[in-house]
Design a protein around this motif. Structure first.
Motif, PDB file in Angstrom:
ATOM      1  N   ASP A 177       0.854  -1.184   0.000  1.00 28.15           N
ATOM      2  CA  ASP A 177       0.000   0.000   0.000  1.00 28.15           C
ATOM      3  C   ASP A 177       0.894   1.240   0.000  1.00 28.15           C
ATOM      4  OD1 ASP A 177       0.779   0.634   2.632  1.00 28.15           O
ATOM      5  OD2 ASP A 177      -1.064  -0.125   3.515  1.00 28.15           O
ATOM      6  N   ARG A 232      -9.323  -8.871  -1.068  1.00 27.52           N
ATOM      7  CA  ARG A 232     -10.083  -7.766  -0.475  1.00 27.52           C
ATOM      8  C   ARG A 232     -11.521  -7.775  -0.967  1.00 27.52           C
ATOM      9  NH1 ARG A 232      -5.097  -3.830  -1.489  1.00 27.52           N
ATOM     10  NH2 ARG A 232      -3.765  -4.739   0.103  1.00 27.52           N
ATOM     11  N   ARG A 269      -5.606   6.628   6.286  1.00 24.87           N
ATOM     12  CA  ARG A 269      -6.335   5.407   5.919  1.00 24.87           C
ATOM     13  C   ARG A 269      -7.843   5.559   6.193  1.00 24.87           C
ATOM     14  NH1 ARG A 269      -2.664   1.131   5.035  1.00 24.87           N
ATOM     15  NH2 ARG A 269      -0.659   1.407   6.044  1.00 24.87           N
ATOM     16  N   ASP A 280     -10.516   4.782   4.480  1.00 19.91           N
ATOM     17  CA  ASP A 280     -11.336   3.581   4.256  1.00 19.91           C
ATOM     18  C   ASP A 280     -11.213   2.609   5.424  1.00 19.91           C
ATOM     19  OD1 ASP A 280     -12.227   4.524   1.818  1.00 19.91           O
ATOM     20  OD2 ASP A 280     -10.736   3.402   0.657  1.00 19.91           O
ATOM     21  N   ALA A 281     -10.012   2.473   5.957  1.00 18.96           N
ATOM     22  CA  ALA A 281      -9.815   1.590   7.111  1.00 18.96           C
ATOM     23  C   ALA A 281     -10.583   2.113   8.321  1.00 18.96           C
ATOM     24  CB  ALA A 281      -8.325   1.462   7.433  1.00 18.96           C
ATOM     25  N   HIS A 282     -10.625   3.418   8.495  1.00 13.86           N
ATOM     26  CA  HIS A 282     -11.357   3.991   9.628  1.00 13.86           C
ATOM     27  C   HIS A 282     -12.837   3.626   9.545  1.00 13.86           C
ATOM     28  CE1 HIS A 282      -8.067   7.343   9.609  1.00 13.86           C
ATOM     29  NE2 HIS A 282      -7.592   6.146   9.891  1.00 13.86           N
ATOM     30  N   ARG A 283     -13.418   3.751   8.366  1.00 11.53           N
ATOM     31  CA  ARG A 283     -14.830   3.372   8.187  1.00 11.53           C
ATOM     32  C   ARG A 283     -15.025   1.886   8.479  1.00 11.53           C
ATOM     33  NH1 ARG A 283     -14.628   7.189   3.879  1.00 11.53           N
ATOM     34  NH2 ARG A 283     -14.045   5.569   2.404  1.00 11.53           N
ATOM     35  N   PHE A 284     -14.097   1.056   8.038  1.00 11.57           N
ATOM     36  CA  PHE A 284     -14.150  -0.383   8.272  1.00 11.57           C
ATOM     37  C   PHE A 284     -14.162  -0.678   9.775  1.00 11.57           C
ATOM     38  CE2 PHE A 284     -11.399  -4.152   9.082  1.00 11.57           C
ATOM     39  CZ  PHE A 284     -12.264  -5.136   8.629  1.00 11.57           C
ATOM     40  N   ARG A 286     -17.364   0.401  11.469  1.00 15.49           N
ATOM     41  CA  ARG A 286     -18.440  -0.537  11.142  1.00 15.49           C
ATOM     42  C   ARG A 286     -18.378  -1.784  12.027  1.00 15.49           C
ATOM     43  NH1 ARG A 286     -17.204  -1.221   6.059  1.00 15.49           N
ATOM     44  NH2 ARG A 286     -16.691  -3.420   6.115  1.00 15.49           N
TER      45      ARG A 286
END
Length: 151
Positions: free
Chosen positions: A24, A95, A127, A129-133, A136
């Motif tokens: 990444d 992924r 990151r 997107d990772a935070h949203r993941f 969730r």
């Protein structure tokens, strides 16, 4: 998802783990998949410490996900033991298949089994997107983290 096996990592898994760590925009600048020497040294330290759990998710004999779970005894929160999830990575080919959720679920359940009262993680500020993941999955962005390089 039943075709994933989650198990402790072995030294033979290091090339795949390091490749995932490097895959990444952040890892590409700080990891060195061509020189496994420092990773082997780190693996030996981890393997000897009962509070360190480096795991891989394997599908069809190939490591396709990883994370490190660290158990930290403490005095705060009435002597609570906590765990820290680090280095969560899923191979780019895997992924979107739910493996990340399965890895985090494993870490939370393992933390419970190890007597932890709290599980925490940090995620680089870039990151998003990772935070949203993580949100969730029930994690709350409750603290501001700080780092200071020593070299």
């Amino acid at each position: 998802m039943s075709d994933y096996e989650i198990r402790p990592a072995t030294e033979d898994d290091l090339p795949a783990i390091v490749a995932m760590l490097a895959d990444d925009h952040l890892g590409a600048t700080r990891e060195s998949p061509d020189d496994l020497t420092p990773y082997r040294t780190a693996y030996e330290r981890l393997a000897q410490d009962p509070n360190q759990h480096l795991i891989v998710a394997v599908r069809e004999g190939r490591p396709v996900g990883t994370l490190q779970l660290t158990v930290v005894p403490g005095l705060s929160r009435r002597g609570a033991t906590r765990s820290i999830i680090e280095g969560v990575r899923v191979h780019s080919d895997e992924r979107g298949n739910g493996l990340g959720t399965r890895l985090i679920d494993w870490a939370v359940e393992e933390s419970r089994a190890l007597g932890c009262q709290l599980v925490q993680l940090t995620s680089d500020a870039t990151r998003v997107d990772a935070h949203r993941f993580y949100e969730r999955l029930g994690f709350e962005a409750s603290h501001l983290g700080f780092k200071r390089p020593l070299s």
